[in-house]
Scaffold this motif. Structure first.
Motif, mmCIF file in Angstrom:
data_model
loop_
_atom_site.group_PDB
_atom_site.id
_atom_site.type_symbol
_atom_site.label_atom_id
_atom_site.label_comp_id
_atom_site.label_asym_id
_atom_site.label_seq_id
_atom_site.Cartn_x
_atom_site.Cartn_y
_atom_site.Cartn_z
ATOM 1 N N VAL A 282 -10.810 -3.951 -7.038
ATOM 2 C CA VAL A 282 -9.764 -5.251 -6.515
ATOM 3 C C VAL A 282 -8.972 -5.251 -7.698
ATOM 4 C CG1 VAL A 282 -10.001 -7.376 -5.774
ATOM 5 C CG2 VAL A 282 -11.664 -5.797 -4.800
ATOM 6 N N VAL A 283 -9.455 -5.401 -8.811
ATOM 7 C CA VAL A 283 -8.666 -5.786 -10.173
ATOM 8 C C VAL A 283 -7.456 -4.918 -10.082
ATOM 9 C CG1 VAL A 283 -8.586 -5.892 -12.613
ATOM 10 C CG2 VAL A 283 -10.290 -7.027 -11.333
ATOM 11 N N LEU A 284 -7.804 -3.692 -9.958
ATOM 12 C CA LEU A 284 -6.779 -2.540 -9.970
ATOM 13 C C LEU A 284 -5.676 -2.719 -8.869
ATOM 14 C CD1 LEU A 284 -8.756 0.864 -10.709
ATOM 15 C CD2 LEU A 284 -7.638 -0.839 -12.184
ATOM 16 N N VAL A 285 -6.138 -3.351 -7.687
ATOM 17 C CA VAL A 285 -5.166 -3.382 -6.743
ATOM 18 C C VAL A 285 -4.011 -4.536 -7.036
ATOM 19 C CG1 VAL A 285 -4.708 -4.281 -4.278
ATOM 20 C CG2 VAL A 285 -6.395 -2.497 -4.713
ATOM 21 N N GLN A 286 -4.744 -5.518 -7.701
ATOM 22 C CA GLN A 286 -3.886 -6.683 -8.092
ATOM 23 C C GLN A 286 -3.037 -6.252 -9.154
ATOM 24 O OE1 GLN A 286 -2.492 -9.235 -7.448
ATOM 25 N NE2 GLN A 286 -2.297 -10.633 -9.302
ATOM 26 N N ARG A 287 -3.486 -5.510 -10.315
ATOM 27 C CA ARG A 287 -2.741 -4.874 -11.366
ATOM 28 C C ARG A 287 -1.544 -4.237 -11.016
ATOM 29 N NH1 ARG A 287 -5.276 0.277 -14.238
ATOM 30 N NH2 ARG A 287 -4.138 1.040 -12.284
ATOM 31 N N ASP A 288 -1.718 -3.307 -9.772
ATOM 32 C CA ASP A 288 -0.702 -2.339 -9.328
ATOM 33 C C ASP A 288 0.288 -3.007 -8.274
ATOM 34 O OD1 ASP A 288 -2.136 -0.583 -11.135
ATOM 35 O OD2 ASP A 288 -2.962 0.562 -9.296
ATOM 36 N N PHE A 289 -0.400 -4.162 -7.670
ATOM 37 C CA PHE A 289 0.795 -4.742 -6.568
ATOM 38 C C PHE A 289 0.923 -6.172 -6.563
ATOM 39 C CE2 PHE A 289 -1.323 -0.728 -4.936
ATOM 40 C CZ PHE A 289 -0.065 -0.142 -4.502
ATOM 41 N N GLY A 290 0.331 -6.753 -7.668
ATOM 42 C CA GLY A 290 0.762 -8.307 -8.053
ATOM 43 C C GLY A 290 2.254 -8.217 -8.405
ATOM 44 N N ASP A 291 2.549 -9.673 -8.048
ATOM 45 C CA ASP A 291 4.145 -9.704 -8.675
ATOM 46 C C ASP A 291 4.260 -10.146 -10.007
ATOM 47 O OD1 ASP A 291 6.653 -10.662 -8.903
ATOM 48 O OD2 ASP A 291 6.471 -12.078 -7.081
ATOM 49 N N ARG A 292 4.988 -9.316 -10.781
ATOM 50 C CA ARG A 292 5.122 -9.376 -12.203
ATOM 51 C C ARG A 292 6.638 -10.076 -12.474
ATOM 52 N NH1 ARG A 292 1.253 -6.944 -15.659
ATOM 53 N NH2 ARG A 292 -0.293 -5.711 -14.465
ATOM 54 N N THR A 293 7.228 -10.485 -11.399
ATOM 55 C CA THR A 293 8.606 -11.006 -11.680
ATOM 56 C C THR A 293 8.507 -12.432 -11.706
ATOM 57 O OG1 THR A 293 9.042 -11.083 -9.448
ATOM 58 C CG2 THR A 293 9.696 -9.225 -10.615
ATOM 59 N N ASP A 294 7.585 -13.198 -11.171
ATOM 60 C CA ASP A 294 7.429 -14.642 -10.916
ATOM 61 C C ASP A 294 6.105 -15.163 -11.005
ATOM 62 O OD1 ASP A 294 7.502 -17.355 -9.956
ATOM 63 O OD2 ASP A 294 8.448 -16.874 -7.924
ATOM 64 N N ARG A 295 5.911 -15.748 -11.951
ATOM 65 C CA ARG A 295 4.392 -16.124 -12.500
ATOM 66 C C ARG A 295 4.074 -17.428 -11.296
ATOM 67 N NH1 ARG A 295 2.080 -14.325 -16.667
ATOM 68 N NH2 ARG A 295 0.398 -16.172 -17.240
ATOM 69 N N LYS A 296 4.775 -17.940 -10.967
ATOM 70 C CA LYS A 296 4.320 -18.783 -9.697
ATOM 71 C C LYS A 296 4.075 -18.097 -8.570
ATOM 72 C CE LYS A 296 5.839 -23.389 -11.130
ATOM 73 N NZ LYS A 296 4.755 -23.712 -11.894
ATOM 74 N N HIS A 297 4.129 -16.804 -8.414
ATOM 75 C CA HIS A 297 3.795 -15.985 -7.097
ATOM 76 C C HIS A 297 2.985 -14.585 -7.599
ATOM 77 C CE1 HIS A 297 4.929 -13.278 -3.659
ATOM 78 N NE2 HIS A 297 4.717 -14.323 -3.157
ATOM 79 N N SER A 298 2.347 -14.795 -8.699
ATOM 80 C CA SER A 298 1.656 -13.684 -9.148
ATOM 81 C C SER A 298 0.058 -13.865 -8.990
ATOM 82 C CB SER A 298 1.954 -13.516 -10.627
ATOM 83 O OG SER A 298 1.648 -14.484 -11.417
ATOM 84 N N ARG A 299 -0.371 -14.708 -8.464
ATOM 85 C CA ARG A 299 -1.718 -14.699 -8.268
ATOM 86 C C ARG A 299 -2.166 -13.944 -7.170
ATOM 87 N NH1 ARG A 299 -4.903 -19.014 -10.247
ATOM 88 N NH2 ARG A 299 -6.774 -17.666 -9.658
ATOM 89 N N PHE A 300 -3.555 -13.381 -7.218
ATOM 90 C CA PHE A 300 -3.749 -12.430 -6.284
ATOM 91 C C PHE A 300 -3.673 -13.000 -4.750
ATOM 92 C CE2 PHE A 300 -7.607 -9.869 -4.308
ATOM 93 C CZ PHE A 300 -6.772 -8.779 -4.119
ATOM 94 N N LYS A 301 -3.854 -14.435 -4.568
ATOM 95 C CA LYS A 301 -3.683 -14.820 -3.370
ATOM 96 C C LYS A 301 -2.400 -14.641 -2.425
ATOM 97 C CE LYS A 301 -2.683 -19.492 -4.710
ATOM 98 N NZ LYS A 301 -2.798 -20.849 -5.094
ATOM 99 N N TYR A 302 -1.421 -14.611 -3.422
ATOM 100 C CA TYR A 302 -0.057 -14.130 -2.907
ATOM 101 C C TYR A 302 0.154 -12.739 -2.657
ATOM 102 C CZ TYR A 302 1.108 -18.957 -4.545
ATOM 103 O OH TYR A 302 1.016 -20.195 -4.585
#
Ligand code: SRM
Ligand code: SF4
Length: 573
Positions: A282-302
């Motif tokens: 699950v951590v890897l999914v977030q590592r690879d697909f989480g948003d790294r452009t906007d920290r207000k939108h980068s938590r796994f919930k988004y």
């Protein structure tokens, strides 16, 4: 994923040489009590935040002085279990280097406040000498892994605690930077190929990541507020596996509708042997697909909302190389602590102590910190930090019970569990004066609000009704106010948004009832609702359920409907 510019923190991580940055140089610079902006971001990964005393800001500005900088240190305590020796040392460090208090956090960790830069290294080093650490207590990595703090209740709890500790160890960053900087570990000249973070990679996660495990019927770790949760499934007293829940989180920003609290979705089931693997993937999914452009939108919930829980499940199955099983039935009854004495089947005793706002300190009237230190000196069991900021003096042998009891009495703690049910169900985040993000008071103010509301409840004959009440100084939600039955979220000095209707087991988000109220309106707003509750409630109905049924707040759709039925069903008896 997108052509948008990466957020500044991504550059800081990339350039940091696996979290080293210029922290060592910054610590050596005696001309200022602060650290450089970039290093402040990196320090979080090492478990410490630069802060300043906000009570002193104006005065120091007037006198043209640098802000009163100091550091908060967060100590990881996976599963919340600490030995008496660790308690004694924590107490010593709090006196020697911090502000003389210990904060028990909403994630079963210890925090110190007020450590000046010149003492930072020594404090972290001495924390490590107690077999605790601060690495990854903060930062864009997996944080302190929580689990129900009552492992004594059955062997299942012991297995679950072990699983929490295994996940924590597995997901701890591999960089040697922590050892080099704080523990005088040998300096390793690194290049990207020499030192690897096998799980995280050199830019770690897009944002913080939070994991917890609960054993129903207790949801005292608030699993629906976490990025990833495991719900233990027990059949015939045996742990058969865990339901897997993804995408919970509380943080939001006033006026920014793209940010919101979200409950986790229960997406599947894994066996006990698979739990660490599932956590990693699950951590890897977030590592690879989480948003790294906007920290207000980068938590796994988004990430979960953007792609949908079905997609997350499919991707997870792909990363795992096997499929999660179908979700099993479970039922949560509440998310509070069980106070007072309890004896387990082995004849050991446990006392859950109410610690208001999680702050362990001495006052002339109530020397709790000294009392707990004295208990730690003779205690033959351990201490358990709860996610509700309380403390269990756990595993007291039959021969020590009377000694512990005598000390509880001597230091005025023996009645702690007899406080009103409302106070016992309260949580307040730190907020002022240390939290840089606080818009209003919380820890220093909630006790007063509870006193006023106790009178209103007494008038309505409801002193013994447990109603979860939580206050935070801003909408980041560190006290999880968006899943409590009554929630106050700071907007500005003395001003709060008032939320009502969260689920008593933390299974439903609360709704905004009144926006931007002055603190002196709180009593007048809630008193009449308590009166109605007393008169109109159904048998056994919780306050949060009542305010929705009575139409005081509307039931609104929030978050995804995926397995919503399971969340709702989880509470039905
Ligand atoms: Fe928190 C930031 C305190 C649990 C959501 N939190 C902070 C900082 C570090 C402020 C900052 O960034 O400068 C606060 C330090 C205050 C101080 O002076 O000590 C702070 N958070 C706390 C603690 C100590 C509150 C408490 O009184 O117990 C809790 C420490 C937990 C731990 O041991 O690790 C704490 N924070 C939480 C929780 C609850 C939980 O995890 O179950 C949440 C909501 C769940 C979630 O993560 O969504 C939470 N804290 C935040 C956020 C919002 C994140 C977001 O998604 O937007 C921030 C701000 C940020 O990260 O930018 C934040
Ligand atoms: Fe600070 Fe806001 Fe978290 Fe409270 S909720 S500790 S004010 S960041």
């Amino acid at each position: 994923m997108s052509e948008k510019k990466l957020s500044a923190n991504e550059g800081i991580k990339t350039r940091s040489n696996y979290l080293r940055g210029t922290i060592q140089e910054g610590l050596a610079d005696q001309s200022t009590g602060s650290m450089s902006e970039d290093d402040q971001q990196l320090l979080k990964f090492h478990g410490t935040y630069q802060q300043d005393d906000r009570d002193l800001r104006n005065d120091r500005r007037k006198h043209r002085l640098e802000k009163a900088y100091s550091f908060m240190i967060r100590i990881r305590v996976p599963g919340g279990v600490a030995t008496p020796h660790q308690w004694i040392e924590t107490d010593r460090l709090a006196t020697q280097f911090a502000n003389g208090t210990i904060k028990l956090t909403t994630r079963q960790a210890f925090q110190f406040h007020g450590i000046i830069k010149s003492n930072l290294k020594r404090t972290i080093k001495e924390i490590n000498q107690t077999a605790m650490d601060t690495v990854a207590a903060c930062g864009d990595v997996n944080r302190n892994v929580m689990c129900n703090p009552n492992p004594h209740l059955s062997s299942v709890h012991a297995e679950v605690l072990k699983a929490a500790q295994d996940i924590s160890t597995h997901l701890t960053p591999a960089t040697r930077a922590y050892h080099e900087i704080w523990l005088d570990g040998e300096k390793i000249e690194t290049s990207e190929t020499e030192e690897q973070e096998p799980i995280y990679g050199k830019t770690y996660l897009p944002r913080k990541f939070k994991i917890t495990i609960a054993v129903p019927p207790s949801n005292d770790v608030d699993i629906f507020a976490n990025c990833l949760s495991f719900i233990a499934i027990v059949e015939n007293d045996k742990l058969v596996g865990y339901n897997v829940a993804v995408g919970g989180g509380m943080g939001s920003t006033h006026g920014n509708e793209a940010t919101y609290p979200r409950l986790a979705d229960v997406i599947g089931f894994c066996t006990p042997e698979q739990i660490v693997d599932v956590a990693e993937k699950v951590v890897l999914v977030q590592r690879d697909f989480g948003d790294r452009t906007d920290r207000k939108h980068s938590r796994f919930k988004y990430t979960v909302d953007d792609h949908g829980p079905e997609w997350i499940l499919a991707k997870l199955n792909e990363y795992l190389g096997y499929e999660l099983g179908p979700v099993r039935d479970y039922k949560f009854t509440d998310n509070g602590d069980r106070f007072g004495w309890v004896e387990d089947e082995k004849g050991n005793f446990h006392y859950t102590l109410f610690v208001e706002g999680g702050r362990v300190l001495d006052t002339p009237a109530f020397p709790m910190r000294t009392g707990l230190l004295e208990i730690a000196k003779i205690h033959d069991g351990d201490f358990r930090l709860t996610a509700n900021q309380n403390l269990i003096i756990a595993n007291i042998s039959a021969k020590k019970r009377s000694e512990v009891e005598a000390l509880l009495e001597k230091y005025g703690m023996h009645h702690s569990h007899e406080r009103s049910a409302l106070r016992l169900a309260s949580i307040a985040c730190v907020a002022l004066p240390t939290c840089a993000l606080a818009l209003a008071e919380a820890e220093r103010y909630l006790p007063e609000v509870v006193t006023e509301l106790e009178e209103e409840l007494e008038n309505a004959g409801l002193r013994h009704d447990s109603i979860t009440i939580r206050m935070t100084g801003c909408p980041n939600g560190c006290g999880r106010p968006f899943i409590s039955e009554i929630g106050f979220v700071g907007r500005g000095p003395d001003r709060y948004n008032l939320y009502l209707g969260g689920g008593h087991a933390g299974q439903r988000l609360s709704k905004l009832y009144r926006q931007d109220i002055h603190s002196n309106e709180i009593r007048g707003l809630l008193g009449p609702i308590f009166q109605r509750f007393a008169k109109e409630r159904n048998a056994g109905e919780h306050f949060g359920d009542f305010v929705i049924r009575a139409g005081i707040v509307a039931e609104t759709k929030q978050g995804s409907d995926f397995h919503k039925n399971i969340k709702e069903e989880a509470l039905k008896n």
